[in-house]
Design a protein around this motif. Structure first.
Motif, PDB file in Angstrom:
ATOM      1  N   UNK A   8       4.139  -3.480  -8.236  1.00  0.00           N
ATOM      2  CA  UNK A   8       3.012  -4.158  -8.383  1.00  0.00           C
ATOM      3  C   UNK A   8       2.801  -5.244  -6.903  1.00  0.00           C
ATOM      4  N   UNK A   9       1.811  -4.825  -6.177  1.00  0.00           N
ATOM      5  CA  UNK A   9       1.532  -5.482  -4.884  1.00  0.00           C
ATOM      6  C   UNK A   9       0.557  -6.765  -5.104  1.00  0.00           C
ATOM      7  N   UNK A  10       1.224  -8.083  -4.517  1.00  0.00           N
ATOM      8  CA  UNK A  10       0.368  -9.294  -4.476  1.00  0.00           C
ATOM      9  C   UNK A  10       0.183  -9.450  -3.057  1.00  0.00           C
ATOM     10  N   UNK A  11      -0.700  -9.118  -2.626  1.00  0.00           N
ATOM     11  CA  UNK A  11      -0.608  -9.270  -0.980  1.00  0.00           C
ATOM     12  C   UNK A  11      -0.910 -10.728  -0.381  1.00  0.00           C
ATOM     13  N   UNK A  12      -0.106 -11.236   0.552  1.00  0.00           N
ATOM     14  CA  UNK A  12      -0.172 -12.562   1.050  1.00  0.00           C
ATOM     15  C   UNK A  12      -1.521 -12.701   1.892  1.00  0.00           C
ATOM     16  N   UNK A  13      -2.119 -13.555   1.629  1.00  0.00           N
ATOM     17  CA  UNK A  13      -3.587 -13.719   2.354  1.00  0.00           C
ATOM     18  C   UNK A  13      -3.410 -13.974   3.844  1.00  0.00           C
ATOM     19  N   UNK A  14      -2.084 -14.419   4.233  1.00  0.00           N
ATOM     20  CA  UNK A  14      -1.843 -14.865   5.568  1.00  0.00           C
ATOM     21  C   UNK A  14      -0.929 -13.810   6.327  1.00  0.00           C
ATOM     22  N   UNK A  15      -0.309 -13.086   5.375  1.00  0.00           N
ATOM     23  CA  UNK A  15       0.428 -12.201   6.133  1.00  0.00           C
ATOM     24  C   UNK A  15       0.450 -10.696   5.202  1.00  0.00           C
ATOM     25  N   UNK A  16      -0.543 -10.136   5.298  1.00  0.00           N
ATOM     26  CA  UNK A  16      -0.862  -9.023   4.487  1.00  0.00           C
ATOM     27  C   UNK A  16       0.047  -7.767   4.945  1.00  0.00           C
ATOM     28  N   UNK A  17       0.363  -7.024   3.801  1.00  0.00           N
ATOM     29  CA  UNK A  17       1.047  -5.843   4.054  1.00  0.00           C
ATOM     30  C   UNK A  17       0.553  -4.822   4.744  1.00  0.00           C
ATOM     31  N   UNK A  18       1.437  -3.783   5.419  1.00  0.00           N
ATOM     32  CA  UNK A  18       0.748  -2.743   6.260  1.00  0.00           C
ATOM     33  C   UNK A  18       0.446  -1.872   5.034  1.00  0.00           C
ATOM     34  N   UNK A  19      -0.710  -1.024   5.633  1.00  0.00           N
ATOM     35  CA  UNK A  19      -1.525   0.138   4.719  1.00  0.00           C
ATOM     36  C   UNK A  19      -0.509   1.009   4.310  1.00  0.00           C
ATOM     37  N   UNK A  20       0.345   1.412   4.960  1.00  0.00           N
ATOM     38  CA  UNK A  20       1.214   2.609   4.330  1.00  0.00           C
ATOM     39  C   UNK A  20       2.187   1.730   3.273  1.00  0.00           C
ATOM     40  N   UNK A  21       2.648   0.599   3.466  1.00  0.00           N
ATOM     41  CA  UNK A  21       3.428   0.019   2.476  1.00  0.00           C
ATOM     42  C   UNK A  21       2.482  -0.320   1.103  1.00  0.00           C
ATOM     43  N   UNK A  22       1.074  -0.728   1.237  1.00  0.00           N
ATOM     44  CA  UNK A  22       0.571  -1.154   0.270  1.00  0.00           C
ATOM     45  C   UNK A  22       0.320   0.207  -0.609  1.00  0.00           C
ATOM     46  N   UNK A  23       0.203   1.288   0.117  1.00  0.00           N
ATOM     47  CA  UNK A  23      -0.278   2.701  -0.534  1.00  0.00           C
ATOM     48  C   UNK A  23       0.815   2.948  -1.612  1.00  0.00           C
ATOM     49  N   UNK A  24       1.926   2.234  -1.649  1.00  0.00           N
ATOM     50  CA  UNK A  24       3.080   2.799  -2.532  1.00  0.00           C
ATOM     51  C   UNK A  24       3.049   2.150  -3.881  1.00  0.00           C
ATOM     52  N   UNK A  25       1.950   1.124  -3.912  1.00  0.00           N
ATOM     53  CA  UNK A  25       1.934   0.220  -5.040  1.00  0.00           C
ATOM     54  C   UNK A  25       1.218   0.965  -6.016  1.00  0.00           C
ATOM     55  N   UNK A  26       1.687   0.632  -7.195  1.00  0.00           N
ATOM     56  CA  UNK A  26       0.980   1.441  -8.727  1.00  0.00           C
ATOM     57  C   UNK A  26      -0.104   0.526  -9.064  1.00  0.00           C
ATOM     58  N   UNK A  27       0.214  -0.860  -8.722  1.00  0.00           N
ATOM     59  CA  UNK A  27      -1.191  -1.792  -8.847  1.00  0.00           C
ATOM     60  C   UNK A  27      -0.976  -2.828  -7.992  1.00  0.00           C
ATOM     61  N   UNK A  28      -2.247  -3.276  -7.691  1.00  0.00           N
ATOM     62  CA  UNK A  28      -2.615  -4.356  -6.643  1.00  0.00           C
ATOM     63  C   UNK A  28      -3.456  -5.555  -7.398  1.00  0.00           C
ATOM     64  N   UNK A  29      -3.006  -6.660  -7.191  1.00  0.00           N
ATOM     65  CA  UNK A  29      -3.640  -7.747  -7.755  1.00  0.00           C
ATOM     66  C   UNK A  29      -3.941  -8.708  -6.562  1.00  0.00           C
ATOM     67  N   UNK A  30      -4.921  -9.631  -6.787  1.00  0.00           N
ATOM     68  CA  UNK A  30      -5.126 -10.787  -5.868  1.00  0.00           C
ATOM     69  C   UNK A  30      -4.200 -11.783  -6.126  1.00  0.00           C
ATOM     70  N   UNK A  31      -3.898 -12.193  -7.353  1.00  0.00           N
ATOM     71  CA  UNK A  31      -3.413 -13.299  -7.952  1.00  0.00           C
ATOM     72  C   UNK A  31      -2.240 -12.989  -8.729  1.00  0.00           C
ATOM     73  N   UNK A  32      -1.135 -13.715  -8.736  1.00  0.00           N
ATOM     74  CA  UNK A  32      -0.156 -13.410  -9.764  1.00  0.00           C
ATOM     75  C   UNK A  32      -0.443 -13.793 -11.130  1.00  0.00           C
ATOM     76  N   UNK A  33      -1.232 -15.083 -11.340  1.00  0.00           N
ATOM     77  CA  UNK A  33      -1.534 -15.412 -12.861  1.00  0.00           C
ATOM     78  C   UNK A  33      -2.490 -14.364 -13.445  1.00  0.00           C
ATOM     79  N   UNK A  34      -3.128 -13.256 -12.424  1.00  0.00           N
ATOM     80  CA  UNK A  34      -4.035 -12.343 -13.041  1.00  0.00           C
ATOM     81  C   UNK A  34      -3.165 -11.385 -13.997  1.00  0.00           C
ATOM     82  N   UNK A  35      -1.847 -11.257 -13.507  1.00  0.00           N
ATOM     83  CA  UNK A  35      -1.016 -10.147 -13.819  1.00  0.00           C
ATOM     84  C   UNK A  35      -0.787 -10.381 -15.556  1.00  0.00           C
ATOM     85  N   UNK A  36      -0.894  -9.372 -16.531  1.00  0.00           N
ATOM     86  CA  UNK A  36      -0.648  -9.475 -17.783  1.00  0.00           C
ATOM     87  C   UNK A  36       0.410  -8.579 -18.087  1.00  0.00           C
ATOM     88  N   UNK A  37       1.225  -8.896 -19.369  1.00  0.00           N
ATOM     89  CA  UNK A  37       2.164  -7.898 -19.843  1.00  0.00           C
ATOM     90  C   UNK A  37       1.784  -6.615 -20.046  1.00  0.00           C
TER      91      UNK A  37
END
Length: 218
Positions: A182-211
């Motif tokens: 699960x990727x929660x990309x940092x706004x100032x230090x965003x991850x590289x595209x290849x690293x992000x591509x390995x995520x099964x789920x990308x969310x903008x904010x941690x509080x948005x993540x549900x069980x």
């Protein structure tokens, strides 16, 4: 397969410290008349204490041993944490909410002394069944060592786990371990595209993540 455990990163997921780390290490390096290399900041995100201190000593050129560099910088970081712990809004609540359904672990590149201080200050010491630092395994992120070690201590397989990460090296580490990432990309230090591509789920904010969203990954 079902998700039975969730493993959190610390810096950039629970606490917003990447800027603090950068400020402290840049100031420290500058105090010796040195400067970061062009890729120093990106490379050090996810490195273990031994790895980033070696980088600053041997590649950046700080005239101290890696052990001395580590002691110096960690001491400055601990002082910053005591005066102002930069918790990410909603992070503590998210940890506690997911802990009601899943076993929780923590896999951090921070030194053990900083992990323990952060969790104590945040009131999360008892939230995690297992916490590990990359200084306690042979290799730091992006190697999968710390995630595999946490799985082993939790008594689960990587396929049973979801990992929550923000940085390129962290995402690569969790993916290499075979976890649902699960990727929660940092706004100032965003991850590289290849690293992000390995995520099964990308969310903008941690509080948005549900069980429910975590459980649906397997």
């Amino acid at each position: 397969m079902t998700i039975s455990a969730v493993i959190f990163d610390l810096d950039g997921v629970i606490i917003d410290t990447e800027q603090v780390w950068e400020d402290v290490r840049r100031s420290y390096v500058a105090s010796y008349g040195k400067s970061f290399l062009p890729d120093s900041q990106d490379r050090m995100m996810g490195m273990s204490t031994g790895e980033w201190s070696t980088h600053l000593a041997e590649e950046v050129g700080v005239p101290r041993t890696p052990a001395q560099v580590a002691d110096d910088v960690l001491g400055q970081m601990a002082l910053r944490y005591k005066s102002d712990l930069p918790l990410i809004p909603g992070a503590v609540e998210t940890v506690k909410r997911l802990g009601e359904r899943f076993t929780l672990g923590l896999a951090s590149s921070s030194a053990r002394v900083l992990i323990d201080q952060v969790l104590a200050t945040a009131g999360l010491t008892d939230a995690f069944k297992v916490t590990m630092s990359t200084e306690e395994v042979p290799r730091g992120k992006p190697a999968p060592d710390v995630y595999l070690a946490v799985c082993d201590k939790l008594g689960v397989t990587p396929e049973d786990c979801a990992a929550i990460e923000d940085s390129s090296n962290g995402l690569r580490s969790a993916a290499a371990a075979g976890m649902a990432v699960i990727a929660v990309p940092h706004g100032v230090y965003p991850p590289a595209a290849d690293a992000l591509a390995g995520a099964a789920l990308v969310i903008d904010r941690l509080p948005d993540l549900t069980a429910e969203a975590v459980a649906a990954l397997r």
